[in-house]
Design an enzyme around this catalytic site. Structure first.
Site, PDB file in Angstrom:
ATOM      1  N   ASP A  68       0.847  -1.204   0.000  1.00  0.00           N
ATOM      2  CA  ASP A  68       0.000   0.000   0.000  1.00  0.00           C
ATOM      3  C   ASP A  68       0.880   1.251   0.000  1.00  0.00           C
ATOM      4  O   ASP A  68       0.687   2.173  -0.787  1.00  0.00           O
ATOM      5  CB  ASP A  68      -0.879   0.048   1.262  1.00  0.00           C
ATOM      6  CG  ASP A  68      -1.994  -0.962   1.301  1.00  0.00           C
ATOM      7  OD1 ASP A  68      -3.037  -0.717   0.677  1.00  0.00           O
ATOM      8  OD2 ASP A  68      -1.825  -1.993   1.976  1.00  0.00           O
ATOM      9  N   THR A 149      -6.985  -5.031   0.438  1.00  0.00           N
ATOM     10  CA  THR A 149      -5.776  -5.419   1.181  1.00  0.00           C
ATOM     11  C   THR A 149      -5.925  -6.799   1.812  1.00  0.00           C
ATOM     12  O   THR A 149      -4.991  -7.599   1.776  1.00  0.00           O
ATOM     13  CB  THR A 149      -5.446  -4.359   2.249  1.00  0.00           C
ATOM     14  OG1 THR A 149      -5.208  -3.107   1.588  1.00  0.00           O
ATOM     15  CG2 THR A 149      -4.209  -4.735   3.050  1.00  0.00           C
TER      16      THR A 149
END
Length: 181
Positions: A68, A149
């Site tokens: 990320d 995620t």
């Protein structure tokens, strides 16, 4: 290994006052190249033997990975160099110390990507201006560096089920304010 990755450039109306922006061929090539670099970050992080150490928890109790942060930094650096007058709204609030700590979990990733932390730290003023002037730009970019995620964390390259992990993606859209508004 099978790796779920799609990249699309399009132009469409987002409703009153905003459009996904059309971009030229040169811009499209540059962004496709950026998307390839994002894909490599995903591959590198997923291929790490220390993968389980490359995750943290954000204040809202959701996971964030070094992928990320690396993708958010990579895209912000790219935009600051190629579209310095545009705004940026990114999902992640990059914490440079957390990013450094996560990278320390894998020496190979640290050597390959620590320059992104250094480069990102040099554009902090540009990042801060984007936050302070959010909503005032005629053109801005929306970024979700790793949508899904949890799915990313559960995906393993080369798994027996190639559909596993198909629930994560990289999203980047350029929005242009309608000049008639």
């Amino acid at each position: 290994p099978v790796f779920p990755f799609n990249f699309e450039l399009s132009s469409s109306n987002l409703g009153k006052g905003a459009w996904f922006a059309s971009i030229g061929e040169t811009e499209a090539l540059a962004i496709r190249s950026l998307a390839g670099e994002v894909r490599q970050i995903y591959f590198d992080v997923q291929g790490s033997q220390f993968f389980e150490k490359l995750e943290a928890v954000k204040g809202d109790k959701t996971p964030v990975t070094v992928a990320d942060y690396l993708v958010q930094m990579k895209v912000a650096i790219f935009l600051s160099q190629n579209y310095p007058e545009d705004g940026l709204v990114g999902e992640e609030e990059v914490n440079l110390e957390t990013a450094r700590e996560l990278l320390r979990g894998d020496q190979t990733l640290l050597e390959k990507y620590s320059h992104l932390i250094d480069d990102y730290s040099r554009i902090q003023e540009w990042i801060q201006q984007r936050k302070e002037k959010a909503g005032s730009f005629d053109r801005y970019w929306l970024l979700d560096p790793l949508d899904g995620t949890k799915e990313f964390l559960n995906y393993r390259p080369g798994s027996a089920d190639p559909a596993q992990g198909a629930g994560f993606a990289f999203h980047l859209a350029r929005i242009v304010r309608d000049p008639q508004d």
